[in-house]
Design a protein around this motif. Structure first.
Motif, mmCIF file in Angstrom:
data_model
loop_
_atom_site.group_PDB
_atom_site.id
_atom_site.type_symbol
_atom_site.label_atom_id
_atom_site.label_comp_id
_atom_site.label_asym_id
_atom_site.label_seq_id
_atom_site.Cartn_x
_atom_site.Cartn_y
_atom_site.Cartn_z
ATOM 1 N N PHE A 79 42.399 52.968 65.733
ATOM 2 C CA PHE A 79 43.026 51.717 65.313
ATOM 3 C C PHE A 79 43.394 50.876 66.544
ATOM 4 C CE2 PHE A 79 46.777 49.274 63.896
ATOM 5 C CZ PHE A 79 46.171 48.563 62.874
ATOM 6 N N PHE A 80 43.969 51.570 67.550
ATOM 7 C CA PHE A 80 44.368 50.869 68.782
ATOM 8 C C PHE A 80 43.149 50.234 69.462
ATOM 9 C CE2 PHE A 80 44.660 51.154 73.420
ATOM 10 C CZ PHE A 80 45.701 50.260 73.648
ATOM 11 N N LEU A 81 42.037 51.030 69.561
ATOM 12 C CA LEU A 81 40.831 50.521 70.223
ATOM 13 C C LEU A 81 40.225 49.352 69.445
ATOM 14 C CD1 LEU A 81 39.118 53.852 71.382
ATOM 15 C CD2 LEU A 81 40.355 52.189 72.780
ATOM 16 N N ALA A 82 40.236 49.501 68.098
ATOM 17 C CA ALA A 82 39.676 48.425 67.269
ATOM 18 C C ALA A 82 40.490 47.138 67.442
ATOM 19 C CB ALA A 82 39.662 48.857 65.803
ATOM 20 N N MET A 83 41.828 47.275 67.472
ATOM 21 C CA MET A 83 42.690 46.100 67.638
ATOM 22 C C MET A 83 42.470 45.457 69.002
ATOM 23 S SD MET A 83 44.162 45.559 64.913
ATOM 24 C CE MET A 83 45.340 44.307 65.318
ATOM 25 N N ARG A 84 42.302 46.334 70.018
ATOM 26 C CA ARG A 84 42.089 45.798 71.370
ATOM 27 C C ARG A 84 40.778 45.018 71.441
ATOM 28 N NH1 ARG A 84 40.680 49.682 76.140
ATOM 29 N NH2 ARG A 84 38.756 49.422 74.984
ATOM 30 N N ASP A 85 39.702 45.576 70.840
ATOM 31 C CA ASP A 85 38.406 44.896 70.830
ATOM 32 C C ASP A 85 38.498 43.575 70.073
ATOM 33 O OD1 ASP A 85 37.436 46.931 72.235
ATOM 34 O OD2 ASP A 85 36.220 47.823 70.639
ATOM 35 N N LEU A 86 39.186 43.625 68.932
ATOM 36 C CA LEU A 86 39.332 42.432 68.095
ATOM 37 C C LEU A 86 40.066 41.334 68.856
ATOM 38 C CD1 LEU A 86 38.375 42.303 65.164
ATOM 39 C CD2 LEU A 86 40.758 42.451 64.462
ATOM 40 N N ASN A 87 41.081 41.760 69.590
ATOM 41 C CA ASN A 87 41.860 40.822 70.402
ATOM 42 C C ASN A 87 41.002 40.164 71.469
ATOM 43 O OD1 ASN A 87 44.369 39.846 70.292
ATOM 44 N ND2 ASN A 87 45.212 41.206 71.856
ATOM 45 N N GLN A 88 40.150 41.024 72.118
ATOM 46 C CA GLN A 88 39.268 40.487 73.165
ATOM 47 C C GLN A 88 38.274 39.502 72.573
ATOM 48 O OE1 GLN A 88 37.679 44.017 74.954
ATOM 49 N NE2 GLN A 88 39.370 44.202 76.408
ATOM 50 N N VAL A 89 37.712 39.844 71.401
ATOM 51 C CA VAL A 89 36.751 38.959 70.737
ATOM 52 C C VAL A 89 37.444 37.642 70.377
ATOM 53 C CG1 VAL A 89 35.370 38.645 68.634
ATOM 54 C CG2 VAL A 89 35.300 40.813 69.847
ATOM 55 N N HIS A 90 38.663 37.754 69.879
ATOM 56 C CA HIS A 90 39.421 36.566 69.488
ATOM 57 C C HIS A 90 39.679 35.659 70.697
ATOM 58 C CE1 HIS A 90 43.181 34.361 68.495
ATOM 59 N NE2 HIS A 90 42.476 34.125 67.405
ATOM 60 N N GLU A 91 40.086 36.280 71.831
ATOM 61 C CA GLU A 91 40.344 35.504 73.051
ATOM 62 C C GLU A 91 39.072 34.827 73.546
ATOM 63 O OE1 GLU A 91 42.258 37.883 76.052
ATOM 64 O OE2 GLU A 91 44.037 38.089 74.794
ATOM 65 N N GLN A 92 37.965 35.579 73.505
ATOM 66 C CA GLN A 92 36.685 35.061 73.961
ATOM 67 C C GLN A 92 36.253 33.878 73.090
ATOM 68 O OE1 GLN A 92 35.071 35.963 76.628
ATOM 69 N NE2 GLN A 92 33.385 34.546 76.256
ATOM 70 N N LEU A 93 36.405 34.053 71.766
ATOM 71 C CA LEU A 93 36.005 32.996 70.841
ATOM 72 C C LEU A 93 36.849 31.754 71.024
ATOM 73 C CD1 LEU A 93 35.249 34.717 67.430
ATOM 74 C CD2 LEU A 93 33.691 33.426 68.885
ATOM 75 N N SER A 94 38.173 31.927 71.200
ATOM 76 C CA SER A 94 39.001 30.727 71.334
ATOM 77 C C SER A 94 38.741 30.031 72.670
ATOM 78 C CB SER A 94 40.495 30.989 71.102
ATOM 79 O OG SER A 94 40.880 32.149 71.725
ATOM 80 N N LEU A 95 38.340 30.813 73.693
ATOM 81 C CA LEU A 95 37.967 30.186 74.968
ATOM 82 C C LEU A 95 36.668 29.389 74.799
ATOM 83 C CD1 LEU A 95 38.898 30.125 77.976
ATOM 84 C CD2 LEU A 95 37.194 31.875 78.394
ATOM 85 N N GLU A 96 35.704 30.004 74.081
ATOM 86 C CA GLU A 96 34.420 29.330 73.872
ATOM 87 C C GLU A 96 34.597 28.053 73.050
ATOM 88 O OE1 GLU A 96 31.527 32.078 72.349
ATOM 89 O OE2 GLU A 96 31.610 33.265 74.188
ATOM 90 N N LEU A 97 35.544 28.098 72.104
ATOM 91 C CA LEU A 97 35.775 26.931 71.247
ATOM 92 C C LEU A 97 36.281 25.732 72.031
ATOM 93 C CD1 LEU A 97 37.362 28.137 67.909
ATOM 94 C CD2 LEU A 97 35.250 26.860 68.238
ATOM 95 N N LYS A 98 36.956 25.989 73.162
ATOM 96 C CA LYS A 98 37.473 24.846 73.914
ATOM 97 C C LYS A 98 36.723 24.572 75.218
ATOM 98 C CE LYS A 98 41.592 27.526 75.142
ATOM 99 N NZ LYS A 98 43.012 27.600 75.142
ATOM 100 N N THR A 99 35.657 25.311 75.460
ATOM 101 C CA THR A 99 34.937 25.145 76.732
ATOM 102 C C THR A 99 33.545 24.556 76.529
ATOM 103 O OG1 THR A 99 36.110 27.113 77.482
ATOM 104 C CG2 THR A 99 34.273 26.414 78.816
ATOM 105 N N ASP A 100 33.174 23.652 77.432
ATOM 106 C CA ASP A 100 31.828 23.099 77.395
ATOM 107 C C ASP A 100 30.857 24.142 77.967
ATOM 108 O OD1 ASP A 100 29.752 21.021 77.342
ATOM 109 O OD2 ASP A 100 29.927 21.101 79.525
#
Ligand SMILES: Nc1nc2c(ncn2[C@@H]2O[C@H](COP(=O)(O)OP(=O)(O)OP(=O)(O)O)[C@@H](O)[C@H]2O)c(=O)[nH]1
Length: 214
Positions: free
Chosen positions: A35-56
């Motif tokens: 559960f911890f690893l899944a949450m950590r991966d999900l968090n990383q994916v979320h951070e990556q996606l929100s960075l991509e959403l605001k970056t050219d």
């Protein structure tokens, strides 16, 4: 006799209970780690996606979506908008190729981004169009920054005898204007800068800053 009964009946029960406890605890531990690893991966994916959403994608500076969202959420402050358009960019592509055009965009964006402080947001808002949100309505400061960005473009050399120039339209927010009005005035100022010969800054109330041409 008691030992025999213990060995035959009670010990298997204790061992059974013990093994069951260990299995349950191990299972819970594995589930917890999973559960911890899944949450950590999900968090990383979320951070990556929100960075991509605001970056050219190309220049890695903020994109148009981020710029307009930022403007909307900070539109009550005093600020200025600079819209910067690379001059005759089509010719750069035509003469030197699309890849060189891309490099010019990347280099210009990087150089501008480097020299702006935390009181500004620099973004690519179109093909060869960039914008700056500058958290000041001080006219002198805005003119200085605009001039600095004009110089920044001129430092990019594509080939001997061929440098880059930009035109900049500026609007300073007055107390009663909407963000969309400020953008519109900056756009009109840019149009004027293009029409008056490019490689210059026009501030929306028609004061032309032409330090390079004075
Ligand atoms: N290399 C490259 N070219 C792009 C990109 N996005 C847009 N362009 C090109 O930018 C050019 C913009 O051309 P125009 O709108 O005619 O403007 P311009 O040639 O800069 O002329 P002025 O703005 O009037 O000075 C077009 O040829 C587009 O194909 C990009 O990501 N990379």
């Amino acid at each position: 006799m008691f030992d025999l009964i213990d060995e035959l009946f009670f010990q298997p029960v204790w061992v059974g209970i013990y093994v069951e406890d260990i299995s349950r605890t191990t299972g819970m531990l594995i589930t917890g780690i999973g559960f911890f690893l899944a949450m950590r991966d999900l968090n990383q994916v979320h951070e990556q996606l929100s960075l991509e959403l605001k970056t050219d994608d190309l220049t890695k500076v903020a994109n148009r979506r981020y710029f307009y969202q930022y403007l909307k959420s900070n539109s009550s402050d005093n600020y200025s908008i600079l819209i910067i358009d690379i001059d005759h960019f089509k010719r750069i592509n035509d003469d030197f190729g699309h890849d060189v055009g891309d490099q010019v965009l990347v280099e210009f964006a990087m150089r501008c981004n480097e020299q702006l402080n935390t009181d500004s947001v620099f973004a690519r808002i179109g093909g060869e169009e960039f914008a700056v949100y500058y958290a000041t309505d001080n006219r002198i400061k805005v003119a200085q920054l605009s001039q600095q960005l004009l110089n920044t473009a001129q430092q990019i050399k594509i080939a001997a005898q061929r440098s880059v120039t930009v035109s900049i339209g500026v609007a300073i927010k007055s107390h009663d204007t909407l963000a969309t009005d400020v953008i519109k005035r900056a756009d009109q100022a840019l149009y004027k800068a293009k029409n008056e010969g490019r490689d210059r800054v026009v501030i929306s109330d028609d004061n032309i800053q032409t330090a390079n041409h004075a």
